[in-house]
Design an enzyme around this catalytic site. Structure first.
Site, mmCIF file in Angstrom:
data_model
loop_
_atom_site.group_PDB
_atom_site.id
_atom_site.type_symbol
_atom_site.label_atom_id
_atom_site.label_comp_id
_atom_site.label_asym_id
_atom_site.label_seq_id
_atom_site.Cartn_x
_atom_site.Cartn_y
_atom_site.Cartn_z
ATOM 1 N N ASP B 139 1.026 -1.103 0.390
ATOM 2 C CA ASP B 139 0.091 0.133 -0.057
ATOM 3 C C ASP B 139 1.136 1.062 -0.064
ATOM 4 O O ASP B 139 1.690 1.482 0.755
ATOM 5 C CB ASP B 139 -0.772 0.135 1.109
ATOM 6 C CG ASP B 139 -1.858 -1.259 1.121
ATOM 7 O OD1 ASP B 139 -1.862 -2.226 0.549
ATOM 8 O OD2 ASP B 139 -2.936 -1.177 1.365
ATOM 9 N N LYS B 202 -6.896 3.468 -3.621
ATOM 10 C CA LYS B 202 -7.788 3.433 -1.758
ATOM 11 C C LYS B 202 -7.824 4.459 -1.890
ATOM 12 O O LYS B 202 -6.829 5.577 -2.174
ATOM 13 C CB LYS B 202 -5.884 2.506 -1.183
ATOM 14 C CG LYS B 202 -5.909 3.284 0.369
ATOM 15 C CD LYS B 202 -5.459 1.228 1.038
ATOM 16 C CE LYS B 202 -5.158 1.444 2.171
ATOM 17 N NZ LYS B 202 -3.809 1.304 3.274
ATOM 18 N N LYS B 238 -9.982 -0.066 -2.059
ATOM 19 C CA LYS B 238 -10.277 -0.305 -0.987
ATOM 20 C C LYS B 238 -10.365 0.915 -0.426
ATOM 21 O O LYS B 238 -9.286 1.831 -0.456
ATOM 22 C CB LYS B 238 -8.793 -0.443 -0.840
ATOM 23 C CG LYS B 238 -8.663 -1.373 0.860
ATOM 24 C CD LYS B 238 -7.291 -1.704 0.479
ATOM 25 C CE LYS B 238 -6.790 -1.647 2.535
ATOM 26 N NZ LYS B 238 -5.580 -2.165 2.646
#
Lengths: 302, 302
Positions: B139, B202, B238
């Site tokens: 991430d 995300k 996400k």
């Protein structure tokens, strides 16, 4: 036009009716179910009152749970101050309570007595906040090298079903001892006489009582009993003046989580109805074994 | 090229903020009950990236989280596990060992998380460390400062370089939408990230408020949809931060289904970044199963 106004000044004005909403988490929401009922006294409707649903029970238990730790952490002295403050605010509003109790079908003089007794009861439990612990705690004699003592701790979240017939004093006589020790509560008001309970919520909202410590619902206990008595986050239940069948149902459901259920059939106006054992009813005893040095002939060293 | 020319290269459409907010609000009006609800709740569980990203994280905390990921609530049979554990790079090796054979992925934040303020070399080293320790997913955060200065090429190149450093690991690109300012910027950042090769986009680090919101997520989902329609290639989504209630999580699933279609209703393409969502979902599942409202202290801490 002018003339008729002069003649009948009052009757020309449309009365602004109050909406009696519930009290959850320090706010006054309507029921999420959007339902209402109309309690009738002597042939006249008291107005539209929220008919609480199981989801209102759920929401108010969430509010009570999240308020509980902080309320219990406050000093006993501070909880006493706040209970005293509720009494002060109630005193200031006594005329409004008088009107409502009469609307709910009570005689003027007994309504007046009920209000003064309600105020006195709050003062009574305000006094007990920092004293019950001394009365009910103990240092216990044990045979080993331990300092052994028992103290009371609040059970947590209490669901209370208030008296049907004693709408203000019965309500306060349950709420005050429950919150005195640091519990938070959800109270189902008298189904037939809910007005004074909601007005009492307004008193609470202006008395430094943190939101969520007391939550007041209006509705039918028959509909909600399963949901609050099976709720895993409710730690104790107080029922006042319910029938045998309903009490049994509640106890059976509560047994699933070995929840404490206290049944009352009190005459709340009696002097004996105010006592510290009601505080004890919603406390658990915690006993601590604190190791100490060997006790010798010269005595314990603590 | 100046700012608007570059924006045109990515052909990001102008976002109608009012329209997006209204559209997002309508997803919350769907009613999901009984069987569909259970199915949805289990799907939510299987999509959770169980996260701990605190300065005070310890080995013990990571071990506990890994255990929780594999044993969400053992008294319920047939529960899925979560999709992944999300930790800082120095805990990747430990998490990998704890989760060996479980099928649960280990995701690691990298690239000077959460600010992203460091040199490219250090960011790539951060990624390489996590990957060499065995991270299945990375991430990364984009350089918001550079983005706001209009250096979109820099942001693009950085994501592409990190993607290259990821090797087999899937790359999730955190836009940190709470710092981007407008939905137009969110859309542009999404398009840049997708074009640069992100496998997932995300919303947030969870360190900035507001974190994930439905309108922001909708804009990002639309970027994914437009990319899919143009190229036939799927990109994952996400939302992270601020989703702690199952009801809200179900609303997100509805939004994904109605924006992207059933193909995305899979942990491979949709994730929730959350730490406290899992327990709320478990409480809802248990409520559906038993009929009684649940309490947090009957579930493992997370």
């Amino acid at each position: 036009m002018t003339e008729s106004n002069e003649n009948s000044g009052k009757s020309d004005r449309l009365e602004v009716l109050k909406t009696y909403k519930m009290y959850i988490d320090g706010k006054f929401p309507r029921t999420e179910s959007a339902r209402y009922y109309q309690p009738v006294v002597n042939g006249t409707s008291l107005g539209n009152v929220c008919l609480a649903s199981r989801k209102d029970v759920r929401n108010s238990v969430v509010a009570a749970r999240s308020a509980q730790a902080a309320w219990a952490r406050r000093t006993a002295y501070n909880r006493a101050q706040i209970l005293y403050r509720i009494a002060e605010m109630l005193e200031g509003r006594s005329q409004q309570f008088l009107d409502e109790l009469i609307r709910q079908g009570m005689e003027a003089d007994s309504a007046e007595t009920q209000i003064t007794q309600s105020i006195d009861r709050l003062i009574y439990y305000a006094g007990w906040c920092d004293k019950y612990q001394q009365v009910f705690s103990s240092v216990n004699p044990v045979a080993s090298s331990h300092f052994n003592f028992s103290t009371l701790e609040p059970v947590g979240v209490v669901f209370a079903v208030a008296s049907r017939d004693c709408p203000l004093l019965g309500l306060i006589s349950l709420i005050a001892p429950v919150i005195a020790s640091g519990n938070t509560c959800v109270v189902l008001a008298s189904e037939n006489s809910p007005l004074s309970a909601i007005t009492f919520a307004e008193v609470l909202a202006t008395s430094d009582v943190p939101g969520g410590v007391v939550n007041i619902l209006t509705g039918r206990v028959e509909e909600l009993s399963e949901h609050f008595s099976r709720h895993l986050d409710v730690n104790a239940i107080a029922c006042d003046g319910l029938g045998v069948d309903l009490n049994t149902t509640i106890k059976e459901f509560a047994s699933e989580t070995i929840k404490r259920v206290k049944i009352y059939h009190q005459e709340w106006s009696a002097e004996a109805a105010a006592n510290p054992y009601l505080i004890q009813d919603f406390c658990e005893v915690k006993t601590t074994w604190h190791p100490i040095e060997q006790i010798t002939e010269s005595g314990a060293s603590y | 090229m100046n700012q608007s020319q570059i924006a045109r290269v990515f052909k990001s459409p102008v976002i109608d903020q009012v329209g997006v907010v209204e559209r997002a609000k309508r997803f919350t009006t769907r009613s999901i009950k009984s069987e569909a609800k259970m199915q949805g709740l289990e799907m939510v569980l299987s999509m959770i990236d169980l996260t701990t990203l605190e300065g005070m994280d310890t080995e013990g905390k990571v071990k506990q989280l890994c255990y929780k990921a594999q044993h969400l609530h053992d008294s319920i049979d047939g529960l899925p596990t979560v999709a992944a554990i999300c930790v800082y790079p120095n805990f990747v090796g430990l998490a990998k060992r704890c989760l060996a054979g479980s099928g649960i992925n280990v995701a690691s934040v990298a690239t000077a998380f959460p600010s992203g303020n460091s040199s490219l070399e250090i960011k790539l080293a951060d990624v390489s460390m996590a990957v060499s320790e065995g991270a299945d997913e990375i991430d990364m955060v984009i350089s918001r400062g550079r983005f706001h200065r209009g250096e979109y090429n820099f942001v693009f190149d950085e994501i592409a370089a990190v993607k290259a450093a990821c090797g087999e690991a899937r790359l999730k690109t955190i836009l940190e939408t709470g710092e981007l300012g407008s939905l137009d910027k969110v859309r542009l950042a999404s398009d840049i990230a997708i074009a640069a090769g992100a496998d997932f986009i995300k919303t947030s680090t969870g360190k900035i408020q507001p974190a994930a919101t439905m309108p922001v997520t909708l804009v990002m989902l639309e970027a994914i949809r437009d990319h899919f329609q143009k190229t036939g290639l799927m990109v994952g989504m996400k939302p992270a931060g601020g989703i702690s209630k199952s009801k809200l999580a179900l609303h997100y699933l509805i939004m994904v289904k109605e924006t992207l279609g059933d193909a995305w209703l899979d942990p491979k393409w949709f994730r929730f970044g959350a730490s406290s969502l899992a327990n709320d979902v478990l409480m809802q599942i248990e409520k559906q199963r038993t009929g009684a409202y649940q309490a947090a202290n009957y579930f493992a801490i997370d």
